[in-house]
Design a protein around this motif. Structure first.
Motif, PDB file in Angstrom:
ATOM      1  N   ALA A  62       0.712  -1.228  -0.002  1.00 47.21           N
ATOM      2  CA  ALA A  62       0.045  -0.120  -0.072  1.00 47.21           C
ATOM      3  C   ALA A  62       0.810   1.199  -0.086  1.00 47.21           C
ATOM      4  CB  ALA A  62      -0.934  -0.007   1.119  1.00 47.21           C
ATOM      5  N   THR A 115      -8.862   4.059  -7.890  1.00 42.89           N
ATOM      6  CA  THR A 115      -8.358   3.414  -6.855  1.00 42.89           C
ATOM      7  C   THR A 115      -8.109   4.256  -5.755  1.00 42.89           C
ATOM      8  OG1 THR A 115      -6.099   3.681  -7.751  1.00 42.89           O
ATOM      9  CG2 THR A 115      -7.168   1.688  -8.458  1.00 42.89           C
ATOM     10  N   HIS A 160      -7.868   3.834  -2.891  1.00 42.88           N
ATOM     11  CA  HIS A 160      -7.160   3.283  -1.669  1.00 42.88           C
ATOM     12  C   HIS A 160      -5.629   3.625  -2.037  1.00 42.88           C
ATOM     13  CE1 HIS A 160      -7.255   0.292  -4.689  1.00 42.88           C
ATOM     14  NE2 HIS A 160      -5.863  -0.330  -4.189  1.00 42.88           N
TER      15      HIS A 160
END
Length: 171
Positions: free
Chosen positions: A29, A77, A79
Motif C-alpha cells: 500500500a 483506486t 485506496h
C-alpha cells in the motif's frame, strides 16, 4: 510495511501505466511513483531509446504528469495514494537520491530500455521485481501524443484524470 517504487515518464499517463501502478500497488500500500525526465536538466539520454529524451516525446511538465497520476488514481483506486517524486535516471546515485529508501523497485520490461532501467535500479542497490516481460504494450504514449497532436480521438486511451489535465492545457 515495505515501500515499492515504480518509475516512468508518463507522457502522458495512460491505461498501460495504470495497469503498471495498480499491479505494483498489490505488493504494498506504500507506493512511490518516480516521474522520470522531470526536467531538461535531469533527463537521461540513452542509445537504447534515443527518442525518449526528445522534446517531442516529453510535452508535459513534471507538475502536469503528477496531476494526471494523482487525479486518475484518486478517482479509480482511492485506496492507492502514492508519494509522487521527480526521478533522475542519469546515474545510480541520482536514482537512489530520487527514490530514497524504498524496499523494492517494480518494473515492466518490453525492450532494451526496460533492461537498462532494471540494471540501473540494481546498480543503485535496489531489489527489483519485474512485474512482467512483454513484447507488446497495451497503449503507448507515442500513440496517445500522435492522436492528441493530430486532433484524432485519444481520450479513450487514458484515464479521465489524464484527459481532464490535458484538456485544461489546450482549452
Amino acid at each position: 510495511m515495505p515501500e515499492v517504487a515504480v518509475m516512468g515518464r508518463f507522457q502522458p499517463f495512460h491505461w498501460g501505466h495504470f495497469e503498471y501502478l495498480t499491479e505494483a500497488g498489490r505488493h504494498s500500500a506504500r507506493l512511490t511513483v518516480g516521474i522520470t525526465n522531470p526536467s531538461v536538466e535531469r533527463t537521461r539520454h540513452t542509445g537504447t531509446d534515443p527518442k525518449r529524451s526528445s522534446d517531442e516525446a516529453n510535452p508535459f511538465t513534471y507538475e502536469q504528469r503528477s496531476a494526471m497520476i494523482s487525479t486518475s488514481l484518486a478517482r479509480l483506486t482511492p485506496h492507492l495514494r502514492p508519494r509522487i517524486v521527480p526521478c533522475d535516471l542519469r546515474s545510480p546515485a541520482t536514482l537512489r537520491s530520487s527514490l530514497g529508501a524504498c524496499d523494492l523497485v517494480a518494473l515492466t520490461v518490453y525492450d532494451a530500455w526496460g533492461r537498462e532501467k532494471q540494471a540501473l535500479a540494481e546498480a543503485a542497490g535496489y531489489d527489483v521485481l519485474v512485474l512482467w516481460q512483454r513484447t507488446e504494450k497495451l497503449v503507448t504514449g507515442t500513440e496517445v501524443r500522435r492522436r492528441w497532436r493530430n486532433s484524432l480521438p485519444w481520450d479513450h486511451m487514458v484515464p479521465s484524470g489524464t484527459a481532464e489535465t490535458i484538456r485544461s492545457l489546450t482549452g
